[in-house]
Design an enzyme around this catalytic site. Structure first.
Site, PDB file in Angstrom:
ATOM      1  N   PHE A  89      21.583  -7.258  23.863  1.00 33.14           N
ATOM      2  CA  PHE A  89      20.364  -6.851  23.897  1.00 33.14           C
ATOM      3  C   PHE A  89      19.214  -7.357  24.763  1.00 33.14           C
ATOM      4  O   PHE A  89      20.027  -8.473  25.612  1.00 33.14           O
ATOM      5  CB  PHE A  89      19.927  -7.172  22.490  1.00 33.14           C
ATOM      6  CG  PHE A  89      18.954  -6.209  21.593  1.00 33.14           C
ATOM      7  CD1 PHE A  89      19.866  -5.343  21.043  1.00 33.14           C
ATOM      8  CD2 PHE A  89      17.669  -6.238  21.418  1.00 33.14           C
ATOM      9  CE1 PHE A  89      19.304  -4.288  20.282  1.00 33.14           C
ATOM     10  CE2 PHE A  89      17.240  -4.996  20.652  1.00 33.14           C
ATOM     11  CZ  PHE A  89      18.215  -4.048  20.115  1.00 33.14           C
ATOM     12  N   ARG A 112      11.528  -6.758  27.616  1.00 36.35           N
ATOM     13  CA  ARG A 112      10.808  -5.360  27.473  1.00 36.35           C
ATOM     14  C   ARG A 112       9.461  -5.360  28.358  1.00 36.35           C
ATOM     15  O   ARG A 112       9.120  -4.294  28.832  1.00 36.35           O
ATOM     16  CB  ARG A 112      10.429  -5.119  26.124  1.00 36.35           C
ATOM     17  CG  ARG A 112      11.669  -4.840  25.406  1.00 36.35           C
ATOM     18  CD  ARG A 112      11.317  -4.800  23.813  1.00 36.35           C
ATOM     19  NE  ARG A 112      12.374  -4.587  22.904  1.00 36.35           N
ATOM     20  CZ  ARG A 112      12.566  -4.433  21.794  1.00 36.35           C
ATOM     21  NH1 ARG A 112      11.437  -4.764  20.924  1.00 36.35           N
ATOM     22  NH2 ARG A 112      13.901  -4.245  21.098  1.00 36.35           N
ATOM     23  N   HIS A 143       4.465  -1.168  20.870  1.00 33.13           N
ATOM     24  CA  HIS A 143       5.600  -1.496  19.698  1.00 33.13           C
ATOM     25  C   HIS A 143       5.431  -2.649  18.824  1.00 33.13           C
ATOM     26  O   HIS A 143       5.685  -2.490  17.747  1.00 33.13           O
ATOM     27  CB  HIS A 143       6.863  -1.817  20.476  1.00 33.13           C
ATOM     28  CG  HIS A 143       8.019  -1.804  19.842  1.00 33.13           C
ATOM     29  ND1 HIS A 143       8.372  -0.767  18.823  1.00 33.13           N
ATOM     30  CD2 HIS A 143       9.009  -2.655  19.796  1.00 33.13           C
ATOM     31  CE1 HIS A 143       9.313  -1.175  18.280  1.00 33.13           C
ATOM     32  NE2 HIS A 143       9.891  -2.198  18.649  1.00 33.13           N
ATOM     33  N   GLY A 158      13.680  -8.407  22.205  1.00 38.23           N
ATOM     34  CA  GLY A 158      14.275  -7.427  20.720  1.00 38.23           C
ATOM     35  C   GLY A 158      15.447  -8.304  20.068  1.00 38.23           C
ATOM     36  O   GLY A 158      16.203  -8.914  20.842  1.00 38.23           O
ATOM     37  N   GLN A 192       3.120  -5.878  22.755  1.00 41.31           N
ATOM     38  CA  GLN A 192       4.587  -5.372  23.487  1.00 41.31           C
ATOM     39  C   GLN A 192       4.737  -4.084  23.669  1.00 41.31           C
ATOM     40  O   GLN A 192       4.445  -3.227  22.643  1.00 41.31           O
ATOM     41  CB  GLN A 192       5.641  -5.981  22.874  1.00 41.31           C
ATOM     42  CG  GLN A 192       6.919  -5.487  23.246  1.00 41.31           C
ATOM     43  CD  GLN A 192       8.128  -6.134  22.785  1.00 41.31           C
ATOM     44  OE1 GLN A 192       8.609  -5.894  21.744  1.00 41.31           O
ATOM     45  NE2 GLN A 192       8.681  -7.329  23.698  1.00 41.31           N
ATOM     46  N   ARG A 213       8.199 -10.989  23.104  1.00 42.51           N
ATOM     47  CA  ARG A 213       9.282 -11.060  22.230  1.00 42.51           C
ATOM     48  C   ARG A 213      10.621 -10.475  22.649  1.00 42.51           C
ATOM     49  O   ARG A 213      10.518  -9.402  23.134  1.00 42.51           O
ATOM     50  CB  ARG A 213       8.760 -10.418  20.778  1.00 42.51           C
ATOM     51  CG  ARG A 213      10.026 -10.159  19.871  1.00 42.51           C
ATOM     52  CD  ARG A 213       9.505  -9.395  18.571  1.00 42.51           C
ATOM     53  NE  ARG A 213       9.430  -8.169  18.892  1.00 42.51           N
ATOM     54  CZ  ARG A 213      10.356  -7.148  18.566  1.00 42.51           C
ATOM     55  NH1 ARG A 213      11.423  -7.618  17.950  1.00 42.51           N
ATOM     56  NH2 ARG A 213      10.167  -6.041  18.895  1.00 42.51           N
ATOM     57  N   LEU A 261      10.329   5.591  18.516  1.00 46.80           N
ATOM     58  CA  LEU A 261      11.110   4.847  19.283  1.00 46.80           C
ATOM     59  C   LEU A 261      12.431   5.072  19.635  1.00 46.80           C
ATOM     60  O   LEU A 261      13.087   5.757  18.703  1.00 46.80           O
ATOM     61  CB  LEU A 261      10.904   3.357  18.217  1.00 46.80           C
ATOM     62  CG  LEU A 261      11.871   2.397  18.708  1.00 46.80           C
ATOM     63  CD1 LEU A 261      11.654   1.625  20.103  1.00 46.80           C
ATOM     64  CD2 LEU A 261      12.226   1.412  17.522  1.00 46.80           C
ATOM     65  N   GLU A 300       5.459  -9.963  11.249  1.00 48.05           N
ATOM     66  CA  GLU A 300       4.651  -9.319  12.526  1.00 48.05           C
ATOM     67  C   GLU A 300       2.955  -9.553  12.594  1.00 48.05           C
ATOM     68  O   GLU A 300       2.489  -9.821  13.383  1.00 48.05           O
ATOM     69  CB  GLU A 300       4.839  -7.827  12.940  1.00 48.05           C
ATOM     70  CG  GLU A 300       4.295  -7.551  14.051  1.00 48.05           C
ATOM     71  CD  GLU A 300       4.544  -5.808  14.475  1.00 48.05           C
ATOM     72  OE1 GLU A 300       5.238  -5.267  13.767  1.00 48.05           O
ATOM     73  OE2 GLU A 300       3.709  -5.465  15.494  1.00 48.05           O
ATOM     74  N   GLU A 326      16.356  -0.010  22.086  1.00 38.13           N
ATOM     75  CA  GLU A 326      16.903  -0.858  23.247  1.00 38.13           C
ATOM     76  C   GLU A 326      18.388  -1.023  23.165  1.00 38.13           C
ATOM     77  O   GLU A 326      19.239  -0.769  24.189  1.00 38.13           O
ATOM     78  CB  GLU A 326      16.229  -2.308  23.146  1.00 38.13           C
ATOM     79  CG  GLU A 326      16.818  -3.291  24.368  1.00 38.13           C
ATOM     80  CD  GLU A 326      15.823  -4.379  24.201  1.00 38.13           C
ATOM     81  OE1 GLU A 326      14.665  -4.272  24.056  1.00 38.13           O
ATOM     82  OE2 GLU A 326      16.438  -5.483  24.315  1.00 38.13           O
ATOM     83  N   HIS A 371       7.092  -1.065  24.380  1.00 35.92           N
ATOM     84  CA  HIS A 371       8.572  -0.914  24.273  1.00 35.92           C
ATOM     85  C   HIS A 371       8.826   0.070  25.250  1.00 35.92           C
ATOM     86  O   HIS A 371       8.054   1.262  25.390  1.00 35.92           O
ATOM     87  CB  HIS A 371       8.893  -0.209  23.218  1.00 35.92           C
ATOM     88  CG  HIS A 371      10.469  -0.339  22.746  1.00 35.92           C
ATOM     89  ND1 HIS A 371      11.277   0.434  23.437  1.00 35.92           N
ATOM     90  CD2 HIS A 371      11.207  -1.025  21.685  1.00 35.92           C
ATOM     91  CE1 HIS A 371      12.524   0.157  23.084  1.00 35.92           C
ATOM     92  NE2 HIS A 371      12.462  -0.800  22.346  1.00 35.92           N
ATOM     93  N   LYS A 395       1.054  -1.044  -0.136  1.00 36.05           N
ATOM     94  CA  LYS A 395      -0.067   0.226   0.017  1.00 36.05           C
ATOM     95  C   LYS A 395       0.814   1.117  -0.101  1.00 36.05           C
ATOM     96  O   LYS A 395       0.489   2.313  -0.059  1.00 36.05           O
ATOM     97  CB  LYS A 395      -0.948  -0.122   1.294  1.00 36.05           C
ATOM     98  CG  LYS A 395      -0.515   0.027   2.719  1.00 36.05           C
ATOM     99  CD  LYS A 395      -1.546   0.250   3.660  1.00 36.05           C
ATOM    100  CE  LYS A 395      -1.097   0.146   5.097  1.00 36.05           C
ATOM    101  NZ  LYS A 395      -2.138   0.145   5.883  1.00 36.05           N
TER     102      LYS A 395
END
Lengths: 129, 597, 249
Positions: B117, B288, B356, B393, B231, B391, B243, B380, B246, B233, B38
């Site tokens: 992470f 997270r 997030h 990161g 989630q 999840r 954002l 996703e 992390e 964030h 799109k």
């Protein structure tokens, strides 16, 4: 796909001949490019000088008096200023095109080179005159 | 209506869609692939991922360790066979991307650099400064340009899936630049439409992340799985939700409350690690969900600061110094300066949790196949079983690649053994949808797409936030059902064909409402706390493996009394557990006591 | 942070289904210190006029969608703030591209130009890293080698540089700053061996020599990746390529 039926009708604003007047940045660019015009005049002078030198003493003296006229002096002063301006812009662009050393170093180097060559020429020509 | 024929239609031009397209194109150079998006592919929201992509890389690391971190991170709700496949194919996919030119950050010797992470025991996150998603997306997009059999249909918006006898037959799409409808007949269809973060008010997601693909499948009877797990964030900018990666904590950033105290040590993530010496799975490098929950508690205790009307805590990066920040986190510096007027080298960044990522999504098996023959889902928008209740990161960028490839290859195989379906049935379906589309136009009313959307996002924020209550969720569900009814009457006042964004947003709102309802209903049904789903109700504040060590399954029931456009029915499905039995999920010092090193 | 102050946005409107040519429409928009041009456009679309068409997505200056002209200068709507302007704001679609509707530009040419320079890693021979016999391994690339092209790999394809480039305005076939920068990005990558395949495009009259170093592209680039430098580095490469060509049999 039958594009001929497409209802799209993109509008493209025409670019007029005066496009470069519309923006400060474009005017600056045109000014930079326009430095070539007084330079043309100077080149003409130089060629005429060589020619008159070849034609004999009277011709050379005529050329010298032509060159001494205030408007010619003024134009050549403008040429000198324009060339310095062009050199400045050129020296600043050059390190971006050939990123060999840190830019300030390259710019300083170019100016030093220019001064050295100019001094050498003056010395040589000064010796002749 | 235009009719196009293709072997594979891929919906979505983000990381997953592009990876699938390339895999399909390489598997069979004669296969016709249509890549619908799109937006132009390089606008897809993969572009905004910052931190990195995980794969076992270092000598001292192991596949087992990555598996363990992922399964524990998921609060044991990940399908372990899927996690196994994922961790063992992660490295080769990141190398593949390197071979396509991705500018991974490097060590001095020229090998790939990895960073820490959250929730990961060892450094295993590959990164390209702090613009990893951007570089992955552009590398994939540019690589895809060399395949003549990938036919891009940019700015094509899919309105419906075409399904005949539980077999996919293609999609119905609208070309935004003309408003024309396209019946795209395909033997395999891959949904790669991304998440649904935009059903919440404060989120880190781009405006396009509206859950389209989830709703498309859902409306055709495909289940949405684990939708309650959304989630937050922990570090979004206040207001916009932009954002802040992390990785800024991976590089040593610390979180402070308004008193300048590192509050995470009060929430099972301590003891405090020395400044500039971050340790995996301690403090700021906890997962997270735990970090976002800690923010909530601090807010309850009145220990958060204020940024305008927003409660905030502070991400302090000052001790890292400006030259290190510019090398490792240049984008973060730029974002902080632009959007909150803070130079991270000089002052802490105000941050707060923002929605997030949607852990749940379209139910698929380990090969990305949905319950409709020839329909695949990846990234996703899908629930392949990797993330469970939370999840980690840097697992999702790798997921796009690993499962993008799986789906691309599977879609080719499926397309090869499939006959084209008779188009009469498809024509009827398309005509019917066309009529529905026409019926959307009407005069301006009090209700607008924007006002309904705002009501939806605020309701979700209220009812399905970091901590949830029965009452709050029930109220949210009621609001959503009212909104769905109002949506039925909502007219599009702009009747132009070309780039009609009001019409586009009308569709997106409809998709969002279905997805939001599935989230809320799934959340209400899960009477325990697990991962990102935390309840305050009595007796539901901890994990309950006896009753809820199961995936939730949301299915759209046809219209019933009182629920316009159908409503969600929730059931459960067992989790595939192969080698890791559920245990307490511990971080910080508590975890070290458990496993003597 | 009460949004009580208002600003006037003058927006170029064009509906190809009704209008012969674009016209202007004025809107009053409340704003505060944090209101971006994109926020203002969203406010108009949500509260005043749902028919206003513009592209956007990430709102954090990385997706490259929301490019517009603000008072004649190409800008990303999400990274330009109302507080930066004292008077009214004039918003127009990107210069030098055709306008599809309102602030939506036709980006087809841009995409074609990107594709023309083969913007992907090209390898002539299978390196040890890619032989199937062993487990594939990454190529070596030192931070120094990465630094050579890293800046040029940060292009978000927003098209602002094309709206700034008069040469593209005068000759739409000119490949333009972003595409030529991307070519340079791959040419400078030590893992790439495709320079010879890209040079014919760069050498042509619509390649690097179409650039006269106006330099405005670098000024407007929201990611500061200096496309003018990349294009003119391409000139050096093109000249070298030409001279080498003279001595080849």
């Amino acid at each position: 796909m039958s594009e001929q039926h497409s209802p799209r009708r993109p509008y493209l604003a025409p670019l007029t001949a005066s496009w470069w007047l519309k923006h400060r940045y474009y005017r600056f660019y045109m000014l930079r490019e326009a430095t070539v015009l007084p330079l043309l005049f100077f080149c003409g002078c130089l060629i005429a000088g060589f020619y008159s030198l070849q034609q004999g003493e009277q011709s050379w003296l005529n050329w010298l008096s032509f060159m001494a006229q205030p408007w010619v002096m003024a134009l050549n002063a403008l040429t000198f200023a324009a060339s310095l301006f062009h050199a400045k812009t050129f020296f600043e662009l050059f390190p971006r095109v050939m990123p060999l050393l840190p830019a300030p170093l390259m710019i300083a180097g170019q100016w030093l080179g220019t001064i050295a060559v100019a001094a050498l020429l003056l010395l040589l020509l000064g010796g002749v005159l | 209506m235009q009719i196009l024929h293709t072997d594979i239609a891929i919906i979505g031009g983000g990381g997953a869609g592009l990876r699938a397209a390339i895999a399909a194109a390489q598997t069979d150079p004669n296969c016709k692939i249509s890549l619908l998006s799109k937006v132009y592919p390089m606008r897809s929201h993969t572009v905004a991922a910052e931190g990195g992509a995980a794969a076992v890389t270092l000598q001292q690391d192991s596949l087992q360790a990555h598996f363990d971190d992922t399964v524990a991170g998921s609060d044991w709700l990940a399908d372990q066979d899927v996690v196994d496949y994922f961790v063992s194919h992660a490295y080769e996919e990141l190398v593949q991307l390197e071979h396509w030119g991705c500018p991974w950050s490097r060590r001095d010797d020229g090998s790939v650099q990895v960073r820490r992470f959250g929730g990961m025991k060892t450094e295993r996150t590959w990164f390209a400064a702090d613009k990893t998603g951007f570089h992955i997306l552009h590398t994939l997009f540019q690589t895809s340009l060399q395949f003549a059999n990938i036919n891009r249909l940019d700015e094509f918006f899919v309105l419906d899936l075409l399904v005949v006898d539980q077999q996919i037959a293609g999609v119905l799409a609208m070309q935004l630049s003309t408003g024309e409808l396209y019946q795209i007949q395909a033997k395999s269809v891959i949904l790669a439409t991304g998440g649904a973060g935009r059903v919440f008010h404060y989120n880190t997601n781009g405006g396009i992340v509206t859950g389209d693909g989830m709703a498309l499948a859902y409306r055709h009877g495909v289940a949405l799985r684990d939708m309650e797990f959304v989630q937050y964030h922990p570090t979004g900018l206040p207001g916009s939700g932009i954002l802040i990666t992390e990785a800024s904590r991976g590089e040593g950033g610390i979180l402070l409350n308004k008193d300048g105290y590192r509050y995470l040590q009060n929430y099972g993530l301590g003891p405090e690690t020395p400044l500039g010496k971050p340790e995996n799975k301690y403090m700021e490098l906890g997962p997270r969900d735990k970090l976002s929950q800690a923010f909530w508690h601090e807010q309850q205790k009145g220990r958060t600061g204020n940024y305008g009307e927003h409660a905030v805590v502070y991400l302090d990066l000052r001790h890292l110094g400006s030259s290190y920040l510019n090398e490792r986190l240049p984008f973060i510096c730029e974002l902080a300066k632009s959007y909150v007027n803070v130079d991270p080298a000089k002052a802490p960044i105000p941050i707060r949790p923002a929605v997030h990522y949607t852990m749940g999504g379209i139910l698929t098996d380990g090969q990305c196949q949905t319950s409709i023959g020839g329909l695949y889902a990846i990234g996703e928008c899908a629930s392949v079983g990797l993330h469970g209740a939370n999840r980690l990161g840097s697992n999702s960028l790798t997921e796009l690649l690993v499962f993008g490839k799986v789906a691309g290859v599977a879609a080719v195989a499926h397309a090869k053994q499939r006959q084209a379906l008779p188009s009469s049935a498809l024509n009827a379906q398309c005509q019917q949808h066309h009529q529905q589309l026409q019926a959307r136009f009407g005069a301006k009313q009090a209700d607008r797409v924007a006002s309904l959307r705002k009501a939806m996002t605020l309701a979700m924020e209220q009812g399905c936030g970091i901590y949830r209550t029965t009452e709050g969720m029930q109220q949210c569900l009621n609001t959503l059902q009212q909104l769905k009814q109002r949506y039925q009457q909502l007219a599009v006042s702009d009747n132009s064909k070309i780039f009609n964004y009001e019409l586009l947003q009308h569709y997106e709102l409809g998709f969002g409402l279905d997805v939001a309802e599935a989230m809320c209903a799934s959340a209400l049904a899960r009477q325990e706390s697990r991962g990102a789903h935390q309840r305050l109700d009595q007796g539901m504040q901890s994990r309950n493996d006896t009753d809820y060590l199961q995936h939730s399954i949301a299915q759209l029931m046809p219209e019933t009394a009182g629920a316009a456009g159908g409503s969600a029915k929730i059931s459960y499905q067992p989790v595939r557990i192969t080698k890791s039995t559920p245990a307490a999920r511990l971080y910080g010092g508590a975890a070290t006591k458990q496993e003597p090193v | 942070m009460e949004k009580t102050v208002e600003k006037t946005l003058v927006i170029q409107r064009y509906n190809p289904e009704q209008d012969q040519r674009p016209s202007q429409q004025r809107y009053q928009v409340p704003f505060d210190n944090s209101t971006s041009v994109l926020d203002a456009l969203l406010y108009i679309q949500q509260s005043l006029d749902p028919s206003l068409a513009f592209r956007w997505s990430c709102r954090m200056a990385i997706c490259g969608s929301c490019s517009v002209m603000v008072n004649g200068i190409p800008k990303l709507g999400c990274k330009t703030f109302l507080r930066e302007y004292s008077g009214d704001l004039l918003l127009e679609p990107l210069a030098h591209f055709a306008t599809e509707k309102d602030l939506v530009s036709d980006m087809t040419l841009f995409l074609q130009h990107l594709q023309a320079v083969k913007p992907y890693l090209i390898r002539q021979e299978q390196s040890a890293a890619t032989t199937p016999a062993t487990k594939p391994q990454p190529h070596k690339q030192t931070p120094k080698q990465l630094a050579k092209y890293r800046k040029f790999s940060s292009c978000i394809n927003c098209g602002l540089c094309y709206a700034a480039c008069p040469q593209f305005g005068l000759n739409p076939e000119f490949l333009g700053p972003a595409a030529l920068t991307l070519a340079q990005r791959y040419n400078l990558d030590n893992r790439d061996q495709g320079k010879a395949e890209r040079m014919p495009q760069l050498n042509g009259k619509n390649g690097v020599w179409g650039c006269t170093f106006v330099g405005f592209c670098s000024d407007v680039c929201p990611k500061h990746l200096d496309p003018a430098a990349a294009v003119n580095q391409g000139k050096v490469a093109s000249a070298t390529d030409f001279v080498i060509g003279l001595f080849k049999p």
